[in-house]
Design a protein around this motif. Structure first.
Motif, PDB file in Angstrom:
ATOM      1  N   MET A   1      56.264  15.573  41.737  1.00  0.00           N
ATOM      2  CA  MET A   1      57.073  15.038  42.837  1.00  0.00           C
ATOM      3  C   MET A   1      56.430  13.774  43.378  1.00  0.00           C
ATOM      4  O   MET A   1      55.257  13.736  43.687  1.00  0.00           O
ATOM      5  CB  MET A   1      57.129  16.095  43.939  1.00  0.00           C
ATOM      6  N   MET A   2      57.240  12.770  43.483  1.00  0.00           N
ATOM      7  CA  MET A   2      56.736  11.519  44.046  1.00  0.00           C
ATOM      8  C   MET A   2      56.944  11.545  45.552  1.00  0.00           C
ATOM      9  O   MET A   2      58.053  11.716  46.029  1.00  0.00           O
ATOM     10  CB  MET A   2      57.505  10.330  43.461  1.00  0.00           C
ATOM     11  N   VAL A   3      55.860  11.435  46.284  1.00  0.00           N
ATOM     12  CA  VAL A   3      56.014  11.269  47.724  1.00  0.00           C
ATOM     13  C   VAL A   3      56.097   9.768  47.947  1.00  0.00           C
ATOM     14  O   VAL A   3      55.107   9.052  47.864  1.00  0.00           O
ATOM     15  CB  VAL A   3      54.829  11.870  48.491  1.00  0.00           C
TER      16      VAL A   3
ATOM     17  N   MET B   1      59.002  25.599  48.695  1.00  0.00           N
ATOM     18  CA  MET B   1      58.174  25.204  49.835  1.00  0.00           C
ATOM     19  C   MET B   1      58.838  24.130  50.663  1.00  0.00           C
ATOM     20  O   MET B   1      59.497  23.249  50.126  1.00  0.00           O
ATOM     21  CB  MET B   1      56.861  24.590  49.350  1.00  0.00           C
ATOM     22  N   THR B   2      58.622  24.224  51.952  1.00  0.00           N
ATOM     23  CA  THR B   2      59.034  23.151  52.849  1.00  0.00           C
ATOM     24  C   THR B   2      57.839  22.787  53.718  1.00  0.00           C
ATOM     25  O   THR B   2      57.159  23.672  54.230  1.00  0.00           O
ATOM     26  CB  THR B   2      60.196  23.610  53.747  1.00  0.00           C
TER      27      THR B   2
ATOM     28  N   ASP C   1      59.461  13.667  59.090  1.00  0.00           N
ATOM     29  CA  ASP C   1      59.180  13.837  57.653  1.00  0.00           C
ATOM     30  C   ASP C   1      59.377  15.274  57.175  1.00  0.00           C
ATOM     31  O   ASP C   1      58.946  16.222  57.824  1.00  0.00           O
ATOM     32  CB  ASP C   1      57.712  13.494  57.347  1.00  0.00           C
ATOM     33  N   VAL C   2      59.991  15.409  56.021  1.00  0.00           N
ATOM     34  CA  VAL C   2      60.129  16.716  55.352  1.00  0.00           C
ATOM     35  C   VAL C   2      59.800  16.542  53.881  1.00  0.00           C
ATOM     36  O   VAL C   2      60.290  15.610  53.245  1.00  0.00           O
ATOM     37  CB  VAL C   2      61.584  17.245  55.390  1.00  0.00           C
ATOM     38  N   LEU C   3      58.998  17.444  53.333  1.00  0.00           N
ATOM     39  CA  LEU C   3      58.772  17.491  51.893  1.00  0.00           C
ATOM     40  C   LEU C   3      59.315  18.819  51.397  1.00  0.00           C
ATOM     41  O   LEU C   3      59.046  19.864  51.985  1.00  0.00           O
ATOM     42  CB  LEU C   3      57.275  17.422  51.559  1.00  0.00           C
ATOM     43  N   GLN C   4      60.089  18.795  50.319  1.00  0.00           N
ATOM     44  CA  GLN C   4      60.577  20.043  49.735  1.00  0.00           C
ATOM     45  C   GLN C   4      60.229  20.069  48.261  1.00  0.00           C
ATOM     46  O   GLN C   4      60.570  19.146  47.521  1.00  0.00           O
ATOM     47  CB  GLN C   4      62.084  20.170  49.924  1.00  0.00           C
ATOM     48  N   PHE C   5      59.535  21.117  47.853  1.00  0.00           N
ATOM     49  CA  PHE C   5      59.215  21.267  46.437  1.00  0.00           C
ATOM     50  C   PHE C   5      59.075  22.752  46.141  1.00  0.00           C
ATOM     51  O   PHE C   5      58.533  23.503  46.939  1.00  0.00           O
ATOM     52  CB  PHE C   5      57.967  20.472  46.059  1.00  0.00           C
ATOM     53  N   GLY C   6      59.555  23.155  44.958  1.00  0.00           N
ATOM     54  CA  GLY C   6      59.651  24.583  44.679  1.00  0.00           C
ATOM     55  C   GLY C   6      60.449  25.218  45.801  1.00  0.00           C
ATOM     56  O   GLY C   6      61.469  24.688  46.224  1.00  0.00           O
TER      57      GLY C   6
ATOM     58  N   GLU D   1      57.124  20.408  57.045  1.00  0.00           N
ATOM     59  CA  GLU D   1      57.733  19.575  58.072  1.00  0.00           C
ATOM     60  C   GLU D   1      56.666  18.987  58.971  1.00  0.00           C
ATOM     61  O   GLU D   1      55.736  19.673  59.377  1.00  0.00           O
ATOM     62  CB  GLU D   1      58.692  20.398  58.942  1.00  0.00           C
ATOM     63  N   ASN D   2      56.828  17.733  59.280  1.00  0.00           N
ATOM     64  CA  ASN D   2      55.922  17.056  60.204  1.00  0.00           C
ATOM     65  C   ASN D   2      56.444  17.238  61.633  1.00  0.00           C
ATOM     66  O   ASN D   2      57.628  17.066  61.876  1.00  0.00           O
ATOM     67  CB  ASN D   2      55.859  15.565  59.863  1.00  0.00           C
TER      68      ASN D   2
END
Lengths: 86, 323
Positions: free
Chosen positions: A1-3, A22-23, A15-20, A25-26
């Protein structure tokens, strides 16, 4: 995953990152990490592991560099108001 | 307020909100829900997005509902992505929630239409608009509600197509408010309509920690919400709750959708799991045929994470022993 942008813990509420499953959140008073993930023994697993490490490492740095870190954060008190819909 | 004026106002409010929707392809037969409780109607605005639609309230500064059309065959794509929570700039500054309203409140920004339901990058990104969020208890959002969302996607895969309307309920004479602006719902509903068999039902939960939920009929949830959620569904079929997927709680507190027995009110099932005998140790990989009891199978499945023990992926290891 490219951030594609920098995730700096505690810097914003967006900010939110989602992978698999997983979440991440900032938030201003926390980073929230929930869900589950397999760190598989392959390239994707390495990518996820590095991403998690990057988030945790920057969080630790941020916490260590905070002056007068409190024992516990303070949650803003919620108000009780009349229900306008009742 | 003069009674005559109040009556007129109610009629106008209902007429406005029963107007045809401008969001196409989201609602059953393109008929958006109707607001029945006139107090919900002021300061509402319908917002169309790529794959969902929101009726936003400038009073609660939350959606009154978010609507989606789920197609099961499109639900398998899962992409890793970064997104942004953001205020809805199509709403006036006085009507919309701001990120600062939720900051340091202790509440999650709970999606009504969830990100994992969407296929396009645009829709997935759009669903992080605060117009699609409620202040949601964090335990509820991450466990029970995540399970309900997953069970709804699983049902869409079984049935093919579902219309789903999700929203908050504000009950009682008092409510809590965060940021001095955003009202905290007391309950949350997810209403589901299966157009193939003309049947529906709704999940109903408290906006609170815990794993308890109810399955109610569309007639019941419409009455509780003060909204006619599926205007084109026949009154007769609204009275019966269709069978939704029950949530099953496993050791790790993850909730998994599974077909429930035929009763309308489904209590979450809890798998029995006792402390294992000291001889059981992770590291030794055992097959089901080598297990002496269901307890032993549970231990290796839950504590050691040996997923191979659950071949049919029903959340229960070694069906011969545990079923």
């Amino acid at each position: 995953m490219m951030v594609n942008k920098q995730f700096i813990p505690y810097k914003n509420e967006s900010d939110v990152l989602q992978f698999g499953d997983m979440t991440i959140e900032n938030r201003l008073d926390r980073i929230t990490i929930y869900g589950n993930i397999d760190i598989t023994k392959d390239k994707e697993g390495l990518e996820y592991a590095l991403l998690l490490k990057q988030v945790i490492d920057t969080a630790i740095k941020e916490l260590e560099n905070t002056d007068e870190l409190p024992d516990r954060i303070v949650i803003t008190e919620v108000e009780t108001v009349d229900n306008p819909f009742a | 307020m003069n009674k005559k004026i109040l009556f007129l106002y109610v009629v106008i409010a209902i007429a406005i909100n029963a107007a045809p929707t401008s969001c196409r392809g989201i609602y059953f037969d393109n008929n958006a829900p109707d607001i029945l409780n006139p107090k919900l109607a002021p300061k509402t605005k319908e917002l169309c997005y790529d794959e969902f639609a929101v009726m936003h309230s400038g009073i609660s500064r939350t959606p009154l509902w978010s609507a989606e059309y789920l197609v099961g065959s499109k639900l398998n794509i899962k992409v890793d992505r970064t997104n942004d929570f953001r205020p809805e700039m199509r709403l006036s500054a006085s009507d919309r929630a701001e990120l600062s309203d939720y900051a340091r409140s202790g509440y999650d920004r709970g999606h009504m239409a969830p990100a994992r339901d969407f296929n396009t990058i645009q829709a997935e990104s759009e669903c992080f608009s605060l117009a699609n969020m409620i202040p949601q208890n964090s335990n509820n959002n991450r466990k029970l509600w995540a399970g309900i969302e997953e069970a709804t996607r699983a049902l869409a895969k079984q049935k093919g197509k579902l219309y789903v309307v999700t929203g908050p309920i504000f009950e009682g004479s008092n409510l809590q408010r965060i940021g001095g602006r955003v009202l905290v719902p007391t309950k949350i509903f997810k209403a589901i309509y299966d157009p193939t068999d003309n049947q529906g039902a709704a999940y109903l939960v408290n906006n609170a920690p815990g794993n308890n939920y109810q399955v109610v009929s569309i007639a019941q949830v419409e009455q509780i919400a003060g909204i006619r959620i599926f205007p084109k569904m026949s009154p007769a079929s609204k009275k019966n709750a269709m069978q939704l997927l029950a949530l099953q709680k496993n050791e790790n507190q993850h909730l998994i959708g599974e077909m429930a027995s035929s009763n309308n009110r489904v209590k979450p099932m809890v798998l029995a799991y006792n402390k294992p005998a000291s001889s059981m140790q992770c590291g030794i990989r055992k097959t089901c045929s080598k297990m002496s009891s269901c307890e032993e199978a549970m231990f290796y499945f839950h504590k050691c994470g040996d997923g191979r023990l659950d071949r049919n992926k029903d959340g229960i290891p070694c069906n011969k022993l545990c079923r």
